[in-house]
Design an enzyme around this catalytic site. Structure first.
Site, short mmCIF file in Angstrom:
data_model
loop_
_atom_site.label_atom_id
_atom_site.label_comp_id
_atom_site.label_asym_id
_atom_site.label_seq_id
_atom_site.Cartn_x
_atom_site.Cartn_y
_atom_site.Cartn_z
N ASP A 158 75.76 14.65 41.26
CA ASP A 158 76.42 13.73 40.23
C ASP A 158 77.70 13.26 40.78
O ASP A 158 78.06 12.01 40.67
CB ASP A 158 76.83 14.52 38.92
N TYR A 195 77.18 10.65 43.62
CA TYR A 195 76.81 9.44 42.89
C TYR A 195 77.56 8.61 42.14
O TYR A 195 77.81 7.57 42.39
CB TYR A 195 75.52 9.68 41.93
N GLU A 220 44.35 9.59 30.69
CA GLU A 220 45.63 9.59 30.85
C GLU A 220 46.41 9.96 29.30
O GLU A 220 45.62 9.87 28.51
CB GLU A 220 46.36 8.10 31.09
N LYS A 260 48.40 9.46 26.28
CA LYS A 260 48.88 8.29 25.56
C LYS A 260 50.35 8.29 25.01
O LYS A 260 50.62 9.26 24.02
CB LYS A 260 47.77 7.86 24.21
N ASP A 313 53.72 8.00 23.55
CA ASP A 313 53.98 7.36 22.14
C ASP A 313 55.39 6.85 22.28
O ASP A 313 56.41 7.26 21.86
CB ASP A 313 54.16 8.73 21.09
N TYR A 328 51.41 2.04 33.50
CA TYR A 328 49.82 2.44 33.46
C TYR A 328 49.02 1.23 33.86
O TYR A 328 47.61 1.61 33.75
CB TYR A 328 49.51 3.29 32.42
N LYS A 379 42.86 9.86 19.61
CA LYS A 379 44.01 10.15 18.69
C LYS A 379 43.97 11.71 18.48
O LYS A 379 42.86 11.79 17.65
CB LYS A 379 43.99 9.07 17.56
N CYS A 397 71.43 31.05 -10.67
CA CYS A 397 71.38 30.01 -10.13
C CYS A 397 72.42 29.61 -9.16
O CYS A 397 73.33 29.86 -9.34
CB CYS A 397 71.71 28.64 -11.39
N CYS A 427 75.20 26.87 -10.73
CA CYS A 427 76.10 27.18 -11.89
C CYS A 427 76.06 28.72 -12.12
O CYS A 427 77.08 29.31 -12.93
CB CYS A 427 75.70 26.56 -12.96
N CYS A 487 66.51 27.17 -13.89
CA CYS A 487 67.88 27.22 -14.52
C CYS A 487 68.07 26.64 -15.80
O CYS A 487 67.62 25.28 -15.77
CB CYS A 487 68.85 26.73 -13.57
N CYS A 542 74.36 22.18 -15.94
CA CYS A 542 74.25 22.56 -14.68
C CYS A 542 74.20 21.54 -13.54
O CYS A 542 73.75 20.44 -13.77
CB CYS A 542 72.96 23.49 -14.00
S1 IVH Z 1 46.38 1.18 28.25
C1 IVH Z 1 44.30 -2.84 28.33
N1 IVH Z 1 47.29 3.16 28.76
O1 IVH Z 1 48.84 2.69 23.26
C2 IVH Z 1 44.79 -1.38 28.48
N2 IVH Z 1 48.18 2.24 26.86
O2 IVH Z 1 47.02 1.99 20.96
C3 IVH Z 1 46.21 -1.37 27.32
N3 IVH Z 1 49.72 3.55 25.44
O3 IVH Z 1 49.38 -0.76 23.21
C4 IVH Z 1 46.86 -0.14 27.48
N4 IVH Z 1 49.74 5.25 26.86
O4 IVH Z 1 51.13 0.70 24.14
C5 IVH Z 1 47.53 2.47 28.03
N5 IVH Z 1 48.09 5.59 29.31
C6 IVH Z 1 48.12 4.43 28.44
C7 IVH Z 1 49.06 4.64 27.34
C8 IVH Z 1 48.93 3.26 26.47
C9 IVH Z 1 50.39 4.56 25.60
C10 IVH Z 1 49.99 2.77 24.31
C11 IVH Z 1 49.97 1.11 24.72
C12 IVH Z 1 48.93 0.52 23.73
C13 IVH Z 1 48.52 1.46 22.77
C14 IVH Z 1 47.13 1.29 22.06
#
Ligand code: IVH
Length: 662
Positions: free
Chosen positions: A30, A33, A108, A110, A112, A217, A305, A399, A402, A417, A422
């Site tokens: 660090d 850098y 992949e 997903k 958040d 992605y 999901k 309590c 009080c 109580c 109180c």
């Molecule tokens: S693909 C046409 N890949 O999830 C392809 N989306 O519920 C579009 N997201 O709007 C998205 N991880 O913001 C893709 N590995 C992943 C993702 C991903 C998170 C989100 C993205 C999308 C939303 C859909």
């Protein structure tokens, strides 16, 4: 030459940053850098003509914009369809197989966060934009440039768009909230909101301080680079210097796909960032083309999901609180953990019996579950993790506020109580009065009410309406300014025009909840008529039983309550029922709705109110009488039940669309 030296420093620093933030393999300390960076900053200050747009000094932020410009996505940024269980995943695979025999998928995580589009011209980052409605997003370039693993320049002078997700790592989220808590600021509910809030800042210094990260992605125009599969796109993006998630897997057929899902459902907690599902994409690009799109989603991909979740954490302590009815509740004080997208550091343990039955001890590792939209619960203890130092639970006798001796009815598990003076009960009563479902006086959360109570400004309900007299004094208090006090006073003033049912609930009459308040207001129309109602008249009302009737009679029999109501009336608080205009809508009229899962863009209460205002009803259980189930994130068993019964399902988006259409 100065310019060459600047170029050299930029190369060194950008490489080091890539190795650190993308490859996770630091090659420089660090201190090293920082010393290169300082040298570069000095040179750029002296010779601004040589400052490059891809200089790492851009990452420290500083650019402040006046507002967000709109951008149009040349290729629309689509969202994904959702699946929630194995049979829906199989159904997705079957649909794909109708067009593409033996499909290979890429699985992949997903992430958040929020999706982002990155545009490079001649290899330089020129634009970062949010998804917006998919066609029009917002320009957030100044903030995107501060994200350390988003390359400011590419190894090749390409004109290219890359898409992915901006997110906030769990650790950064927890420390950000910790800092906000210390400074008395509102905390973010989850890392996604924190990330979205950070990129929506006008001053890029704020985003720069938030430690955001990215995973890329999606490559919208992959064919232009002689790429034939999604998997190749990912590798191509990785080669260009983007952070591509390492846990991506190419799978051959549904069995491998289900295994991947099982593995990550189990291991998601081990990741340093939040994921809310698994994305399944058909790998071959020509097969993707064949499958095409619906109006909203690609047919070649879907998002699984995750269901309700369970996490483990340490029970640091058990603390008791006193509610406005005097009920004393044990609460679990937990080492903060993220559960289904929210940080949990405290949750109710209900009562003595609940704790004893589960033998929950201070110091235990406990498991916490959240099913659908209910409050997280401590469901059990990991006995095998006990060290012997755990402290068994003991119910208190007095309590905690009080000191009065607590009492317990034979038939109830709760202790109370009974001291009418109180402080805790009074404070809770005041908090309840202002709360959202009651008088909805914004800004009066637990801390403010308690502080105002202790300082003597707010001792009884009517005092809310006299606070304006102390405006100057209140503005002097630490943490308050002219504007925040004015907002509180405006909100108090606005509460005077609430309809009667809110006031009835807000007064805290025993057994008069939100629903009963509405029934009473609807029936009696004015406070005056309700006050004069006899026991016999009350039990006549549909849904008002003997216990409620007795409680109402007892309430109005106490002179201090009558005095309070007279006082509120004098102050100008509305005392009559204002029937809402029902705008009839064919999508809602006469239909019964059940909401399940977390709604992301609308509060559950608001959704219910909207349904009712459009002539519909809401219920909490799915049965053959249900007309529509509105499904949010992580829906519970209600969703499965609805599927079983073949009930119409609306996503949150469908719901909003119908409301907007009415
Ligand atoms: S693909 C046409 N890949 O999830 C392809 N989306 O519920 C579009 N997201 O709007 C998205 N991880 O913001 C893709 N590995 C992943 C993702 C991903 C998170 C989100 C993205 C999308 C939303 C859909």
């Amino acid at each position: 030459m100065i310019q060459d030296h600047i170029d050299e420093l930029i190369e060194i620093l950008n490489r080091a940053s890539y190795e650190y933030h993308t490859l996770d393999k630091p090659t420089m300390t660090d201190q090293e850098y920082d010393s290169y960076l300082r040298e570069l900053i000095n040179l750029e200050e002296k010779y601004p003509e040589f400052k490059r747009p891809d200089s790492p000094t851009v990452r420290v932020g500083g650019e402040v914009i006046e507002g967000f410009n709109k951008v149009t996505h040349e290729v629309p940024m689509l969202s994904l369809s959702n699946v929630f269980n194995e049979s829906e995943i199989i159904a997705f695979d079957e649909r794909v197989k109708k067009e593409v025999p033996n499909p290979k998928y890429v699985c992949e995580l997903k992430i958040d966060g929020l999706s982002v589009s990155l545009l490079y011209k001649n290899g330089k980052l020129v634009r970062g934009a949010t998804r917006g409605d998919g066609v029009t997003g917002e320009d957030i370039t100044h903030n995107v440039k501060t994200i350390k693993n988003i390359p400011l320049s590419l190894p090749e002078p390409l004109d290219i768009e890359i898409r992915g997700e901006i997110y906030m790592p769990k650790e950064s989220f927890l420390s950000l909230n910790e800092e906000r808590r210390r400074n008395g600021m509102d905390e973010f509910a989850n890392p996604r909101n924190a990330a979205a809030g950070s990129v929506r800042q006008l001053d890029s210094k704020i985003a720069a301080s938030r430690n955001l990260s990215s995973f890329l992605y999606h490559l919208p125009n992959a064919e232009q680079y002689e790429i034939h599969s999604h998997y190749e796109s990912l590798q191509f993006m990785r080669k260009l210097g983007f952070n591509v998630n390492p846990n991506i897997k190419k799978v051959d057929g549904i069995d491998e796909l289900l295994l991947y899902i099982e593995e990550w459902t189990k291991n998601r907690e081990t990741l340093p960032y939040e994921i809310d599902g698994i994305v399944i994409k058909v790998d071959d690009l020509s097969s993707q083309k064949k499958l095409g799109f619906t109006a909203k989603y690609p047919k070649w991909a879907t998002a699984y999901k995750f269901p309700a979740m369970e996490v483990y954490t340490k029970l640091r302590d058990i603390k008791f609180s006193v509610g406005r009815t005097g009920q004393v509740t044990p609460n679990a004080i937990l080492e903060p953990v993220i559960l289904a997208g929210s940080t949990i550091s405290k949750t109710t343990l209900h009562n003595e019996e609940y704790v004893i039955l589960r033998d929950i001890r201070i110091g235990d590792i406990v498991s916490i579950k959240k099913a659908g939209d209910v409050i997280p619960e401590v469901v059990g203890v990991l006995e095998e993790r006990r060290t012997g130092n755990e402290v068994p639970f003991e119910m208190i006798k007095n309590c905690p506020i009080c000191g009065s001796i607590l009492t317990k009815k034979e038939t109830e598990a709760a202790y109370y109580c009974k001291n009418p003076h109180c402080d805790a009960k009074k404070i809770e009563g005041l908090i309840h009065y202002a709360s959202r479902d009651a008088m909805n006086i914004e800004g009066f959360g637990d801390n403010i009410v308690e502080d105002f109570y202790n300082m003597g400004y707010l001792k009884s309900i009517s005092d809310y309406y006299y606070l304006y007299q102390y405006k100057e004094e209140l503005m002097e208090l630490e943490g308050f300014g002219n504007k925040s006090i004015q907002n509180l006073l405006d909100s108090i003033e606005a509460s005077k025009s609430n309809s009667l049912e809110r006031l009835l609930f807000a007064l805290g009459i025993r057994h008069v909840g939100k629903k009963t308040g509405k029934i009473l207001a609807d029936y009696f129309k004015t406070m005056d008529k309700l006050e004069k109602a006899t026991y016999e008249e009350l039990v006549e009302v549909h849904d008002i039983g003997e216990i409620i009737a007795e409680s109402i009679i007892n309430y109005f029999a106490l002179p201090q309550n009558v005095e309070l109501i007279n006082n509120l009336r004098k102050i100008g608080v509305n005392m009559s029922y204002m029937e809402k205009d029902i705008v009839e809508s064919a999508d809602f009229l006469g239909k019964t709705f059940v909401l399940t899962g977390t709604l992301e863009t609308i509060k559950r209460e608001e959704a219910k109110e909207m349904i009712e205002s459009l002539g519909g009803k809401t219920s909490s259980t799915v049965s053959s009488k249900t007309d529509v189930v509105v499904v949010g994130v992580n829906p519970g068993s209600k969703f499965d039940k609805a599927n079983e019964l073949g009930i119409t399902i609306w996503t949150e988006k469908d719901f909003i669309e119908k409301i907007e259409k009415r």
